[in-house]
Design an enzyme around this catalytic site. Structure first.
Site, short mmCIF file in Angstrom:
data_model
loop_
_atom_site.label_atom_id
_atom_site.label_comp_id
_atom_site.label_asym_id
_atom_site.label_seq_id
_atom_site.Cartn_x
_atom_site.Cartn_y
_atom_site.Cartn_z
N ARG A 52 1.02 -1.27 0.03
CA ARG A 52 -0.03 0.12 0.11
C ARG A 52 0.79 1.17 0.00
O ARG A 52 0.54 2.09 -0.74
CB ARG A 52 -0.98 0.18 1.23
CG ARG A 52 -1.88 0.91 1.29
CD ARG A 52 -3.19 1.13 2.32
NE ARG A 52 -2.51 1.16 3.73
CZ ARG A 52 -2.94 0.98 4.80
NH1 ARG A 52 -4.51 0.65 4.76
NH2 ARG A 52 -2.66 1.46 6.14
N LYS A 151 -2.90 6.88 1.08
CA LYS A 151 -2.68 7.10 2.58
C LYS A 151 -1.47 8.30 2.48
O LYS A 151 -0.25 8.16 2.66
CB LYS A 151 -2.13 5.89 3.39
CG LYS A 151 -2.30 6.24 4.80
CD LYS A 151 -2.13 4.75 5.51
CE LYS A 151 -1.94 5.09 6.93
NZ LYS A 151 -3.30 5.59 7.66
N GLU A 184 -16.06 6.07 5.57
CA GLU A 184 -15.27 5.59 6.91
C GLU A 184 -15.21 6.56 7.89
O GLU A 184 -15.55 7.78 7.91
CB GLU A 184 -13.99 5.31 6.25
CG GLU A 184 -13.17 6.58 5.71
CD GLU A 184 -11.74 6.11 5.25
OE1 GLU A 184 -11.18 5.21 5.74
OE2 GLU A 184 -11.07 6.78 4.50
N1 PMP Z 1 -9.24 4.66 7.16
C1 PMP Z 1 -8.19 5.70 7.59
C2 PMP Z 1 -8.58 7.12 6.94
C3 PMP Z 1 -7.14 5.55 8.19
O1 PMP Z 1 -6.18 6.48 8.53
C4 PMP Z 1 -6.76 4.43 8.67
C5 PMP Z 1 -5.73 3.90 9.69
N2 PMP Z 1 -4.88 3.91 8.83
C6 PMP Z 1 -7.69 3.24 8.40
C7 PMP Z 1 -8.96 3.49 7.52
C8 PMP Z 1 -7.43 1.78 8.76
O2 PMP Z 1 -6.53 1.36 8.03
P1 PMP Z 1 -5.58 0.21 8.44
O3 PMP Z 1 -6.43 -1.08 9.17
O4 PMP Z 1 -4.65 -0.51 7.45
O5 PMP Z 1 -4.69 0.84 9.69
#
Ligand code: PMP
Length: 290
Positions: A52, A151, A184
């Protein structure tokens, strides 16, 4: 004792881990990052995080100066140098030092940082009582602008929503997308359970495709639970039997109230508990050794 930080090919004490004020990560939020976690001496789903990370960098047209294997080794070595076996890891690639203009072409070398530190967990009690959260007016970034699948270091969209949640006195905010579908939370993905079916927003709706989210989908399928990655509005939140959030820091955390309305019977539900238990088993075995 201070931490040992990885910075551009070297491991340095945190007091010496300094980045230029001309770095476009600082000036413009131009860069990408990962939040990763190690459990019992294994970095959970490190390969998925690194994939990612490289996809995020590619999406913003940034070429990383290290190979995937080299980044994996940086992450493991940072943990080793700090003597950490259970930790939160922050991997960052910013555009690097440039001039005061926007042009990334003026930033020849990305700045790569990796930090391994202790984890700030939600209190264990919240995993039993569940959280109260709200939906907020701030919409998630549109995919045609800054795609939430990246991200990126530019988290202002999430921070605006977080401020709205904090002002309302709750720890998390649910963001909707431009069409009004649930997207989200500010740092977590969201799941609901209705009539035994697990539902979560599909990535095209404008979300970060969480590593924890994807692990939970796999665990649910293994349990024989039907999973739908789909679009749903607030109606489905309010009428859900269960709701929970997923993320690297939070793992799985139950939600029992949204906009002050009680979800299901107001207690974390059986699907949540089953998946949390499965997840806590998974992290013991699914990872790359430090
Ligand atoms: N959405 C956002 C906006 C985030 O910042 C995160 C945390 N990184 C997540 C979802 C969850 O992703 P992950 O399970 O890869 O930590």
């Amino acid at each position: 004792m201070g931490l040992i930080i990885y910075l551009n090919g070297e491991f340095v004490p945190e007091e010496e881990a300094k980045v230029s004020v001309f770095d476009h990560g600082y000036l413009y939020g131009d860069g990408v990052f990962e939040g990763i976690r190690a459990y019992h001496g294994k970095v959970f789903r490190l390969k998925e995080h690194i994939d990612r990370f490289f996809d995020s960098a590619k999406a913003i047209n940034m070429t990383l100066p290290l190979s995937k294997q080299e980044v994996i080794d940086v992450v493991r070595e940072t943990c080793r140098r700090n003597g950490l076996t259970d930790c939160y890891i922050r991997l960052i690639a910013s555009r690097g030092k440039g001039d005061l203009g926007l042009d990334p072409a003026k930033c020849p070398v990305p700045t790569i940082v990796n930090i391994a530190s202790s984890i700030a967990l939600y209190p264990e009690e919240l995993y039993h009582t569940g959280m109260s959260i709200i939906t907020v007016p701030t919409r998630r970034n549109i995919p045609e602008g800054v795609n939430p699948r990246i991200k990126s270091l530019n988290y202002l969209n999430n921070i605006m929503a977080k401020i709205e949640a904090s002002i309302a006195g709750v720890p998390e905010a649910v963001m909707l997308n431009q069409e009004g579908y649930v997207a989200e939370c500010t740092g977590d993905n969201i799941f609901i359970v209705k009539d035994g079916v697990l539902k979560t927003p599909a990535p095209y709706l404008g979300i970060l495709e969480g590593v924890t989210r994807n692990a939970v989908i796999e665990l649910a399928l293994k349990r024989g639970i039907k999973v739908l990655e789909t679009a749903f509005p607030r109606y489905d939140l309010f009428t859900a039997d269960e709701c929970f959030l997923t993320g690297t820091a939070a793992e799985l955390i139950p939600v029992v109230k949204i906009d002050n309305r009680v979800i299901g019977d107001g207690k974390p539900g059986p699907v949540f508990y089953q998946l949390l238990e499965d997840f806590r088993e998974l992290v013991k075995v699914d990872g790359i050794d430090i």
